[in-house]
Each structure stands twice: as structure tokens, then as C-alpha cells.
Design a protein around this motif. Sequence first.
Motif, PDB file in Angstrom:
ATOM      1  N   PHE A 105       0.816  -1.126   0.136  1.00 29.39           N
ATOM      2  CA  PHE A 105       0.134   0.122   0.107  1.00 29.39           C
ATOM      3  C   PHE A 105       0.942   1.230  -0.099  1.00 29.39           C
ATOM      4  O   PHE A 105       0.479   2.357   0.485  1.00 29.39           O
ATOM      5  N   ASN A 106       2.188   1.103  -0.653  1.00 27.55           N
ATOM      6  CA  ASN A 106       2.976   2.267  -0.500  1.00 27.55           C
ATOM      7  C   ASN A 106       3.795   2.375  -1.756  1.00 27.55           C
ATOM      8  O   ASN A 106       4.851   2.694  -1.923  1.00 27.55           O
ATOM      9  N   THR A 107       2.912   1.997  -3.171  1.00 27.19           N
ATOM     10  CA  THR A 107       3.806   2.050  -4.409  1.00 27.19           C
ATOM     11  C   THR A 107       3.774   3.629  -4.683  1.00 27.19           C
ATOM     12  O   THR A 107       2.918   4.300  -3.791  1.00 27.19           O
ATOM     13  N   PRO A 108       4.354   4.234  -5.553  1.00 27.19           N
ATOM     14  CA  PRO A 108       4.395   5.353  -5.710  1.00 27.19           C
ATOM     15  C   PRO A 108       2.824   6.011  -5.795  1.00 27.19           C
ATOM     16  O   PRO A 108       2.711   7.342  -5.342  1.00 27.19           O
ATOM     17  N   SER A 109       2.089   5.420  -6.594  1.00 24.05           N
ATOM     18  CA  SER A 109       0.653   5.870  -6.672  1.00 24.05           C
ATOM     19  C   SER A 109      -0.042   5.916  -5.425  1.00 24.05           C
ATOM     20  O   SER A 109      -0.758   6.659  -5.369  1.00 24.05           O
ATOM     21  N   TYR A 110       0.138   5.207  -4.568  1.00 27.81           N
ATOM     22  CA  TYR A 110      -0.554   5.149  -3.233  1.00 27.81           C
ATOM     23  C   TYR A 110       0.192   6.216  -2.429  1.00 27.81           C
ATOM     24  O   TYR A 110      -0.686   6.848  -1.796  1.00 27.81           O
ATOM     25  N   GLN A 111       1.291   6.496  -2.482  1.00 26.92           N
ATOM     26  CA  GLN A 111       2.127   7.738  -1.694  1.00 26.92           C
ATOM     27  C   GLN A 111       1.564   8.836  -2.228  1.00 26.92           C
ATOM     28  O   GLN A 111       1.103   9.917  -1.622  1.00 26.92           O
ATOM     29  N   GLN A 112       1.647   8.854  -3.516  1.00 29.78           N
ATOM     30  CA  GLN A 112       1.264  10.334  -4.376  1.00 29.78           C
ATOM     31  C   GLN A 112      -0.084  10.535  -4.035  1.00 29.78           C
ATOM     32  O   GLN A 112      -0.638  11.699  -3.925  1.00 29.78           O
ATOM     33  N   ASN A 113      -1.176   9.702  -4.308  1.00 22.95           N
ATOM     34  CA  ASN A 113      -2.518  10.052  -4.159  1.00 22.95           C
ATOM     35  C   ASN A 113      -3.240   9.654  -2.959  1.00 22.95           C
ATOM     36  O   ASN A 113      -4.646   9.303  -2.877  1.00 22.95           O
ATOM     37  N   MET A 114      -2.493   9.526  -1.908  1.00 21.86           N
ATOM     38  CA  MET A 114      -3.062   8.909  -0.545  1.00 21.86           C
ATOM     39  C   MET A 114      -4.406   9.702  -0.137  1.00 21.86           C
ATOM     40  O   MET A 114      -5.217   8.884   0.494  1.00 21.86           O
ATOM     41  N   LEU A 138      -6.885  -3.727  11.817  1.00 22.98           N
ATOM     42  CA  LEU A 138      -5.477  -4.038  11.081  1.00 22.98           C
ATOM     43  C   LEU A 138      -5.300  -2.983  10.234  1.00 22.98           C
ATOM     44  O   LEU A 138      -4.119  -3.183   9.353  1.00 22.98           O
ATOM     45  N   ALA A 139      -6.094  -1.986   9.746  1.00 23.10           N
ATOM     46  CA  ALA A 139      -6.014  -1.146   9.028  1.00 23.10           C
ATOM     47  C   ALA A 139      -4.395  -0.123   9.014  1.00 23.10           C
ATOM     48  O   ALA A 139      -3.773  -0.257   7.800  1.00 23.10           O
ATOM     49  N   HIS A 140      -3.784  -0.054   9.988  1.00 23.14           N
ATOM     50  CA  HIS A 140      -2.898   0.799  10.184  1.00 23.14           C
ATOM     51  C   HIS A 140      -1.653  -0.161   9.904  1.00 23.14           C
ATOM     52  O   HIS A 140      -0.765   0.160   9.072  1.00 23.14           O
ATOM     53  N   SER A 141      -1.531  -1.356  10.317  1.00 20.86           N
ATOM     54  CA  SER A 141      -0.562  -2.211  10.022  1.00 20.86           C
ATOM     55  C   SER A 141      -0.522  -2.469   8.388  1.00 20.86           C
ATOM     56  O   SER A 141       0.625  -2.713   7.677  1.00 20.86           O
ATOM     57  N   LEU A 142      -1.794  -2.636   7.832  1.00 19.16           N
ATOM     58  CA  LEU A 142      -1.619  -2.760   6.413  1.00 19.16           C
ATOM     59  C   LEU A 142      -1.080  -1.674   5.723  1.00 19.16           C
ATOM     60  O   LEU A 142      -0.402  -1.585   4.822  1.00 19.16           O
ATOM     61  N   LEU A 143      -1.483  -0.555   6.308  1.00 15.39           N
ATOM     62  CA  LEU A 143      -1.144   0.718   5.809  1.00 15.39           C
ATOM     63  C   LEU A 143       0.533   0.831   5.531  1.00 15.39           C
ATOM     64  O   LEU A 143       1.133   1.518   4.542  1.00 15.39           O
ATOM     65  N   ILE A 144       1.173   0.355   6.646  1.00 12.63           N
ATOM     66  CA  ILE A 144       2.599   0.421   6.754  1.00 12.63           C
ATOM     67  C   ILE A 144       3.408  -0.757   6.266  1.00 12.63           C
ATOM     68  O   ILE A 144       4.623  -1.076   6.292  1.00 12.63           O
ATOM     69  N   ASN A 145       2.512  -1.726   5.537  1.00 12.10           N
ATOM     70  CA  ASN A 145       2.895  -2.981   4.929  1.00 12.10           C
ATOM     71  C   ASN A 145       3.606  -3.881   5.972  1.00 12.10           C
ATOM     72  O   ASN A 145       4.619  -4.686   5.728  1.00 12.10           O
ATOM     73  N   ASN A 146       3.067  -3.925   7.286  1.00 12.18           N
ATOM     74  CA  ASN A 146       3.496  -4.674   8.226  1.00 12.18           C
ATOM     75  C   ASN A 146       3.297  -6.305   7.779  1.00 12.18           C
ATOM     76  O   ASN A 146       3.857  -7.177   8.267  1.00 12.18           O
ATOM     77  N   HIS A 147       2.221  -6.439   6.921  1.00  8.39           N
ATOM     78  CA  HIS A 147       1.739  -7.835   6.836  1.00  8.39           C
ATOM     79  C   HIS A 147       2.638  -8.393   5.624  1.00  8.39           C
ATOM     80  O   HIS A 147       2.617  -9.727   5.433  1.00  8.39           O
ATOM     81  N   THR A 148       3.494  -7.642   4.958  1.00  7.74           N
ATOM     82  CA  THR A 148       4.375  -8.282   4.053  1.00  7.74           C
ATOM     83  C   THR A 148       5.704  -7.869   4.549  1.00  7.74           C
ATOM     84  O   THR A 148       6.791  -7.769   3.601  1.00  7.74           O
ATOM     85  N   ALA A 149       6.213  -7.756   5.638  1.00  9.74           N
ATOM     86  CA  ALA A 149       7.303  -7.370   6.163  1.00  9.74           C
ATOM     87  C   ALA A 149       8.557  -8.421   5.649  1.00  9.74           C
ATOM     88  O   ALA A 149       7.944  -9.521   5.476  1.00  9.74           O
TER      89      ALA A 149
END
Length: 284
Positions: A105-114, A138-149
Motif C-alpha cells: 500500500f506504498n507504491t508511488p501511486s499510493y503515496q502520491q494519491n493517498m 488491522l488497517a494501520h498495520s496494512l497501511l505501513i506494510n506490516n503484513h508483508t515485512a
Amino acid sequence: MNNSKERYSEGNKCVSSLFFSRYRLVPEVCFPEQFYDAVRATKHFLQPDVLAEYSVDPSRIAISGDSAGGNLAAAVCQQLSKDEHLAIRPKLQALIYPVLQAFDFNTPSYQQNMNMPVLPRYVMINYWIDYFNGNYDLAHSLLINNHTALDVSQALSFRGHLNWTSLLPSSFKKNYKPVIQTTGKAEIIQEIPALLDVRAAPLLADNETLQLQPKTYVLTCENDVLRDDGVMYAKRLENAGVEVTLDHFDDCFHGCMIFTIWPTDFSAGIQTRNSYIKWLDENL
């Protein structure tokens, strides 16, 4: 049937574009029921007697969808491509600003258009949670990519399939940096394993599956968190040897194609719709 059928007459025959829209919705049902709805509807339509009933040329069928429908269109095409018993297959797939992954959830477009109107990042994350019948905590953990660490072993095999530093052009990457946590929360994947299910996230498919996909059209918009999902999928398909048209609009936004009727007849909607139909006319 849980899909719409757009038909284009040519002489005594028709070509058909199955456009996914009327599958069952959250909260009545959650993943994978929407996927099953779309697969069942498509396989039913692809039966020779059904095609004959609608006077459809079986060699000229496209599967299409926008946003969540684009997700289902891509997932269904992947499923059909692995069905050895299917006699009739789609000629094309056309994906309109599709949502294709819940890995990053932090690809460039996710960051640019958050915070972009229509579909800000937090809304997209909540949509995923709804789709999987998950917990909003779980939303905040997903937002910072904790689920794919890096220490989440279930995610390691998929990381190369979604490496935006190599899949995106420099004009999209700009100065954005990957957000990859060293330590995360593997329990998120244990609680919601569908986050890494290819049927929900077609961008995670392996190269062998991508090689089997039909000629593809992908429409993306600059002002959209999902822009990079579509661009990366187009690049992965191209790398797999599939003929792909990436139709990118610098001045458009997610969902713009629906705004084509007064008083919301936006130029963004008209130009994307016309470009999509033009591609279908030329390729289907």
C-alpha cells in the motif's frame, strides 16, 4: 447472470464483451464468493449453445471490468487460462483502473494519491478489509506494510512479482522510496490469508500463468492510488510475452469513466470511455 454483456453487431454476428458488474456484494458475501460468481457466469456464457442463443461469434469475446470488476476480470482470465477442458476462451481482456493487489500500500501511486478524492488510500484499505471480512483494527498495520515485512515468510515468494522499482517507469517512480518493514506481523496473514491469494490479487500470479493470458488492454489514471497496480500488471504481462496496450491518462482520476452523462459529463470520463471503446472496436 452476474455480469453485463455488451454486444457489437457485425453483419449477422455479434461480438461480446462480458463486463463484470452484478456479482454479489459485501457485506452479504465476502471473498471468494464474488470470484466464484464471476467464474460461473463466464463459463455459463461461454457454452456454445448460450453463445448461439445470443448470436455471438465464439472467436470474438472479451472479458472486461473497472476497478473491483477489473480485479475479477483479471482473476477470471487467469482461472480460465488454466482450465484444460474449456473449449471457448476469451480473445481479449480489458481492465479499467483495476485493483490487483493488497501486498503493498506504498507504491508511488499510493503515496502520491493517498488523499486523492474518490478513492483515498485509507478507503481502499478498508475496502480490502471488507472484501476479506477482516478487522478494521488491522488497517494501520496494512497501511505501513506490516503484513508483508521481510520476516513474514508467507510473503517472501511474492515479493519479486511486485517489485515496483523494476516494473514502473522512472516518470512514475519519481523520488518515492519503497516501504519494506524488517519486522512485521505474520499473524495478519494468518488471520487474513486471502491477502496473498492470487484469486484476489492477480498481480501476484506466477509467470507461467501470465504467459497464458489473452491480448490485454489496461487503462490507468494518474490521479489514482491504483495507477501502479495496472501499470505493473501490464509490464509483467508484457515481460511474459503477452501483447498489451497500456492506456494511461495524465489528467484523469479513479472512476472517471462513469461520469459521462449530464450534469457530470466530465471530459475525463468521455475521453477514457472513447479510448476504451476504440480499442475494443479495433481489436475485438
